[in-house]
Design an enzyme around this catalytic site. Structure first.
Site, mmCIF file in Angstrom:
data_model
loop_
_atom_site.group_PDB
_atom_site.id
_atom_site.type_symbol
_atom_site.label_atom_id
_atom_site.label_comp_id
_atom_site.label_asym_id
_atom_site.label_seq_id
_atom_site.Cartn_x
_atom_site.Cartn_y
_atom_site.Cartn_z
ATOM 1 N N MET A 74 37.004 43.749 37.087
ATOM 2 C CA MET A 74 35.945 43.527 38.081
ATOM 3 C C MET A 74 35.287 44.860 38.427
ATOM 4 O O MET A 74 35.972 45.860 38.601
ATOM 5 C CB MET A 74 36.570 42.923 39.351
ATOM 6 C CG MET A 74 35.605 42.722 40.492
ATOM 7 S SD MET A 74 36.408 42.028 41.967
ATOM 8 C CE MET A 74 37.008 43.521 42.766
ATOM 9 N N ASP A 76 31.088 45.759 40.274
ATOM 10 C CA ASP A 76 30.265 45.651 41.484
ATOM 11 C C ASP A 76 30.369 44.312 42.240
ATOM 12 O O ASP A 76 30.360 43.246 41.610
ATOM 13 C CB ASP A 76 28.775 45.774 41.142
ATOM 14 C CG ASP A 76 28.453 46.896 40.201
ATOM 15 O OD1 ASP A 76 29.341 47.670 39.859
ATOM 16 O OD2 ASP A 76 27.286 46.969 39.794
ATOM 17 N N GLU A 251 21.462 53.333 40.279
ATOM 18 C CA GLU A 251 21.856 51.934 40.079
ATOM 19 C C GLU A 251 21.918 51.260 41.459
ATOM 20 O O GLU A 251 21.917 51.923 42.495
ATOM 21 C CB GLU A 251 23.228 51.829 39.397
ATOM 22 C CG GLU A 251 23.279 52.470 38.006
ATOM 23 C CD GLU A 251 24.616 52.264 37.288
ATOM 24 O OE1 GLU A 251 24.585 51.955 36.103
ATOM 25 O OE2 GLU A 251 25.688 52.446 37.908
#
Ligand code: FRU
Length: 536
Positions: A74, A76, A251
């Site tokens: 996992m 974001d 990002e």
């Protein structure tokens, strides 16, 4: 970032059967088929099973009150949205391996932001690309037209489709309250023919009566803003940046409003994630404070502030549609420099405890700062380990056993002498330790050290973090969350935060030793509690 080949295909819009770890009744229904598919998948990928001898969610490094997926990788948090009494937590997820790849949207929900129910994958990888980071909104007025027959509308996800040649923005809608999504036939809704164009954060901007999207042009170090009345047709509004730390790329932008403490006013905050290129190394979140007028974000000053002085806090996102309008943030507790190597098994990836954000004017420095307040964990408190005030004298440490528990929290206000120091060593029976310390010398420093641990070694997994935090009365307030392999340190109500992972090979921490150096330290109103597991 990475680019991965697509190695398995599932039909978009259907519930993925590859998700092996829902704790709902779906689990029993789909498990045999899911196992068979996983076995088949393991022929081309590494096989992941439970850790022998340890039930799921009770492995040695497994956080007990932080969210992590049962298995696999996992990164974001995605699509954070409150809808019909539940907080949805979608997340970047590889359902097949312990490294990034096959990116899909994993899913969990919670009524209280503390207890989470794992659900099947909501948006699986597509034949045409991976499902990268994005957001989710409640389209209660059916602006999109997706919910013609559904009273109260429904959830719309806006995400990046990562393709070999380009990244585009797609939308999908859910007719089952967020369990699965149907792709909009007119996708993509934004295509700049650019291989680096991602991570849309969409929210409803009431004064302008339209949706706003903040999305990154990573290699140009820009955040672009678009507006839309229907979530399908988007028009360009403005660009922000380059600004602040640019790093290699921008990002996961995030634009939200926060209250200014004690003023009744609100301000806008633009968070930009940088990776790599953080001053501490690798990934980090920086933020700008200013105003958003419905078209453009204008910062109050040219200052880029950092959300964390540790290395394990990235890609933070805030919730949409929170009933009282609060900005509630969840961050990923890792760093791309080493996240694919950390020794957790059979999962990798943990999220912070959700944090309520506000702004405070800092009396000892210029400008305002974000204050991050973890939601109250009072409902998880079990044993009281300490409750009161005490003096810690040099040579006589205060020892607090957590009575075999490795998940606990404590909060206190410390007052030390001008040349004094306090080390709070959080240790296991074998003497491995992480330290939270206050150094009143050197104009006031708060530090976190994770070097005296043997579970993980990597050149980028650096050991020491510190920040300057001094108050005129020599007091420092600390709120510390410890959870087997993760640590969240909130300094002075969360005006400074250090988020850190740590790996003790010889067992998780079960004791604290508070050691004063040079002068006595007043430990005021110390409250320490063990915290119950949310998983068992
Ligand atoms: C940030 C990020 C995003 C991207 C996602 C892919 O960690 O690189 O830019 O959408 O992860 O998993």
């Amino acid at each position: 970032m990475y680019v991965t080949r697509i190695r398995h295909r599932v039909t978009f819009g259907c519930r993925s059967l590859l998700e092996p770890h829902s704790n709902t009744s779906m689990k029993t229904k789909y498990l045999p088929l899911a196992s068979a598919l996983l076995l088949a998948a393991s022929a081309v990928t590494q096989s992941v099973t439970a850790q022998p001898g340890f039930p799921l969610y009770n492995e040695p490094y497994r956080p007990q009150y932080h969210f992590s997926p049962a298995m696999h990788f996992m990164n974001d948090p995605n699509g954070l949205v409150f809808f019909k009494g539940l907080y949805h937590l979608y997340y970047q997820y590889n359902p097949l391996e312990l490294v990034a790849g096959h990116q899909s949207w994993g899913h969990a929900t919670s009524p209280d932001l503390i207890h989470w129910t794992n659900l099947p994958i909501a948006i699986p990888e597509m034949p045409t690309g991976q499902i990268f980071t994005g957001s989710a909104v409640v389209d209660s007025n059916n602006t999109s037209g997706f919910f013609g027959h559904v009273p109260g509308g429904g959830l719309v996800a806006i995400y990046t489709l990562n393709q070999p040649a380009k990244e585009v923005q797609n939308v999908a809608y859910s007719l089952d309250d967020g369990t699965s999504y149907i792709e909009y036939k007119g996708n993509p809704v934004l295509d700049l023919q650019n291989p680096n164009f991602r991570d849309p954060k969409v929210f409803w901007y009431a004064p302008g009566n339209r949706w706003i999207m903040a999305v990154a042009l990573p290699r140009d170090h820009q955040v672009l803003f678009y507006g839309s009345t229907d979530l399908k047709n988007w028009s360009f509004l403005s660009a922000f940046g380059p600004a602040g730390y640019e790093g290699f790329q921008y990002e996961c932008p995030n634009l939200f409003q926060v209250p200014v403490q004690g003023s009744g006013e609100t301000k806008w905050v633009l968070v930009v994630a940088i990776n790599p290129g953080a001053p501490q190394g690798g990934s980090m979140n920086e933020y700008f404070i200013g105003n958003f007028d419905g078209t453009a974000f204008t910062p109050d000053d040219g200052v880029a502030r950092l959300m964390d002085f540790g290395k394990d806090f990235y890609a933070v996102q805030t919730y949409n549609n929170v009933p009282n309008g609060a900005a509630i943030a969840v961050g990923w507790m890792s760093n791309w420099q080493y996240t694919q190597l950390v020794p957790t098994f059979p999962w990798r990836g943990v999220f912070t405890v959700p944090r309520v954000l506000s702004l405070r004017q800092n009396p000892t420095q210029t400008g305002a700062f974000l204050v991050q307040t973890p939601i109250s964990l009072a409902s998880l408190r079990d044993k009281t380990l300490f409750n009161g005030s005490t003096m810690v004298n040099p040579g006589t440490p205060l020892t607090i056993s957590s009575q075999g528990n490795s998940s606990f929290e404590f909060r206190t206000t410390l007052v030390g002498g001008d040349a004094g120091r306090l080390d709070i060593n959080i240790l296991n029976a074998a003497g491995e330790e992480v330290t939270v310390g206050v150094d009143w010398d050197n104009n006031g420093q708060v530090y976190v050290q994770r070097g005296n641990t043997t579970g993980f070694s990597n050149r980028y997994f650096t050991n020491d973090f510190s920040t300057q935090e001094s108050n005129l009365d020599n007091s420092i307030e600390l709120h510390v969350l410890v959870d087997r392999s993760v640590l969240e340190v909130f300094v002075d109500d969360g005006i400074q935060v250090c988020t850190t992972s740590f790996f003790m090979a010889k067992g998780p921490p079960t004791e604290m030793q508070w050691q004063a150096t040079n002068s006595p330290v007043l430990v005021q109103s110390l409250e320490a509690y063990t915290l119950k597991s949310i998983w068992r």
